[in-house]
Design an enzyme around this catalytic site. Structure first.
Site, PDB file in Angstrom:
ATOM      1  N   SER A 188       0.841  -1.193   0.000  1.00 34.21           N
ATOM      2  CA  SER A 188       0.000   0.000   0.000  1.00 34.21           C
ATOM      3  C   SER A 188       0.879   1.247   0.000  1.00 34.21           C
ATOM      4  O   SER A 188       1.686   1.432  -0.898  1.00 34.21           O
ATOM      5  CB  SER A 188      -0.970  -0.049   1.184  1.00 34.21           C
ATOM      6  OG  SER A 188      -2.001   0.885   1.040  1.00 34.21           O
ATOM      7  N   GLU A 298      -9.077  -5.622  -4.353  1.00 29.06           N
ATOM      8  CA  GLU A 298      -8.493  -4.517  -3.581  1.00 29.06           C
ATOM      9  C   GLU A 298      -9.547  -3.590  -2.978  1.00 29.06           C
ATOM     10  O   GLU A 298      -9.466  -3.183  -1.828  1.00 29.06           O
ATOM     11  CB  GLU A 298      -7.572  -3.693  -4.491  1.00 29.06           C
ATOM     12  CG  GLU A 298      -6.330  -4.401  -4.962  1.00 29.06           C
ATOM     13  CD  GLU A 298      -5.212  -4.382  -3.941  1.00 29.06           C
ATOM     14  OE1 GLU A 298      -5.371  -3.761  -2.876  1.00 29.06           O
ATOM     15  OE2 GLU A 298      -4.167  -5.000  -4.218  1.00 29.06           O
ATOM     16  N   HIS A 392      -7.470  -5.903  -0.208  1.00 30.23           N
ATOM     17  CA  HIS A 392      -6.236  -5.157   0.039  1.00 30.23           C
ATOM     18  C   HIS A 392      -5.541  -5.683   1.291  1.00 30.23           C
ATOM     19  O   HIS A 392      -6.134  -5.739   2.370  1.00 30.23           O
ATOM     20  CB  HIS A 392      -6.600  -3.685   0.225  1.00 30.23           C
ATOM     21  CG  HIS A 392      -5.448  -2.744   0.262  1.00 30.23           C
ATOM     22  ND1 HIS A 392      -4.617  -2.526  -0.809  1.00 30.23           N
ATOM     23  CD2 HIS A 392      -5.002  -1.914   1.251  1.00 30.23           C
ATOM     24  CE1 HIS A 392      -3.714  -1.622  -0.498  1.00 30.23           C
ATOM     25  NE2 HIS A 392      -3.918  -1.243   0.748  1.00 30.23           N
TER      26      HIS A 392
END
Length: 483
Positions: A188, A298, A392
């Site tokens: 990320s 995600e 995610h």
């Protein structure tokens, strides 16, 4: 407990069979008082034996959403946060590959201590270093209006990461690591940092491989004036700079949580002098090879953070489209409307999140392969019954091999034998790449680099396999990536 002698002095750490941990080592001086918003400075030497048995402070930050079930959060919040944690099989003379983990959290959350490198260090005979850096209003806010010493403040967090890499270069041999075999890896915002550091001249030579899980593009937008925004938030019109420099950190954190400022890392011409793509292309075959990819779903984790207001969603999609298709963002928005014409706005936002990471994945890998360094692409698709799907951060516990037991963290997958076997292969392949610059040879099927002709990707699912161009020409055209 174990005590070792290092070039900086004696250090006491924790020790179990096959593993030593050294927590809270200072890689820079505390950025407090008159050092707030300034470049990191060298840490002061210590006398006696340094206690590296406790988790360090974390930067002031927005709290995690309780629904995540992130587990125990280690360390007190403080501006005094420039510390790192080391996980090593032994502090000996064996020079092992070093993996420097840069945590995620949208540049305003997270800490080194949220990630446990014990299993991968012990099982793969590597040194794992997890680093803190300044976040949000303290690390990625443009305070240059305060004066010359505050130029580059919009990227102080990146400067902190570079300071940590310098510390690793100078000290990691004391902990059994090889300063000439350092991999930067992150997820990320940590992956965005990995890509941004490609364009940081001060970081050149401090790392040799790079791994980015769900990383985004660092743009060249001019950052907003943080001094003006904070001054307006606090209702101050005179001596604003002096007031902000003297203000308790808790008040600045509160202003951030109330939306007065947002993290705005960018290509600032000082710390980050060019985009990651430009840097990868410019370094050619001498640049660091790259593994990059993202998870299938995600946006199920990230989408709800934007809310459900259709006007807000449309605005955010417009902003993200500029990063998804660098030359023609309107083409991406047209694709989104065509492909998801009957979908709810929130569903479109979920897909936009995926395309944000996926477009950067394909561009960066193709650029690295074309340049000669080599770029490998993965799609993370290990099945799960979690309501969020393969969302995610799903790849993190596989990367650290937390399925092997003995480590805590955020799990989106069941801890069963099948996932444990997949985690063994995945973590071993990441270490193989850290050792050699090539992920092949650790249990995965033969994984070619990503290039224009075949566009081969690793589909990491229940039965990992290679697929040519799984995205297809329609999606790539929406990204502005054409054959």
């Amino acid at each position: 407990m174990t005590i070792i002698q290092t070039r900086l002095g004696a250090v006491e750490g924790n020790s179990t069979e096959g593993l030593q941990t050294y927590l809270g080592l200072p890689f820079a001086a505390p950025p407090i008082n008159d050092q707030r918003w300034k470049s990191p400075q060298p840490a002061a030497p210590w006398t006696g034996t340094f206690d590296a048995t406790q988790y360090p402070n974390r930067c002031y930050q927005n709290p995690y959403d309780e629904v995540l079930g992130f587990g125990e959060v280690h360390g007190e919040e403080s501006e005094d946060c420039l510390y790192l944690n080391i996980y090593t099989p032994a502090a000996d003379n064996k020079r092992r590959p070093v993996l420097c983990w840069i945590h995620g959290g949208a540049y305003f959350q997270g800490a080194a201590s949220d990630y446990d490198g014990s299993v991968i260090a012990r099982e793969q005979d590597v040194v794992v270093v997890a680093i803190n850096y300044r976040l949000g209003v303290f690390g990625f806010c443009n305070m240059s209006a305060l004066g010359p010493d505050y130029a580059g403040s919009v990227n102080r967090g990146f400067e902190d990461q570079i300071a940590a890499l310098r510390w690793i270069r100078d000290n990691i041999t004391d902990y059994g690591g090889d300063p000439n075999c350092v991999t930067i890896w992150g997820e990320s915002a940590g992956a965005g940092s990995v890509l941004a550091l490609q364009g940081a001249p001060a970081a050149d030579g401090l790392y040799h491989r790079s791994i980015a899980f769900s990383g985004g593009h660092t743009g060249s937008h001019p950052p907003p004036d943080g001094v003006a925004l904070l001054g307006a938030h606090f209702g101050k019109t005179e001596n604003v700079g002096e007031a902000l420099l003297a203000m308790p950190a808790e008040q600045l954190k509160a202003a951030q949580m109330q939306g007065a400022v947002q993290p705005t890392p960018c290509v600032d011409g000082q710390t980050i002098t060019r985009s990651g793509l430009e840097a990868i292309a410019g370094k050619g075959a001498d640049g660091p090879p790259l593994i990059i990819g993202c998870c299938r779903d995600e946006g199920t984790f990230l989408g709800p953070m934007v809310g459900t207001d259709p006007k807000v969603l449309a605005m955010v999609q417009g902003l993200y489209a500029v990063a998804i298709n660098l030359d023609a963002p309107g083409d991406y928005l047209a694709f989104l409307e065509e492909q998801y014409a009957d979908a709810e706005p929130s569903t479109k936002m979920e897909r936009t999140w995926f395309h944000l990471f996926r477009s950067e994945t394909l561009r960066a890998a193709e650029t690295a392969t074309t340049a000669g360094a080599g770029g490998w692409v993965y799609n993370f698709e290990v099945p799960t019954d979690n309501p969020l799907g393969i969302t995610h951060g799903s790849d993190i516990p596989f990367t650290f091999n937390h399925f092997a037991g003995g480590a805590s963290g955020l799990f989106f997958h069941e801890q069963n034998d099948a996932n444990r076997a997949l985690a063994d292969i995945w973590s071993a392949s990441m270490v193989q790449f850290a050792r050699t610059g090539d992920p092949n040879g650790a249990g995965l099927p033969a994984w070619p680099s990503y290039e224009k002709r075949e566009r081969n990707c690793l589909i990491f699912d229940a039965e990992p396999h290679i697929a040519p161009d799984p995205d297809g020409p329609v999606v790539r055209k929406a990204y502005g990536i054409e054959s």
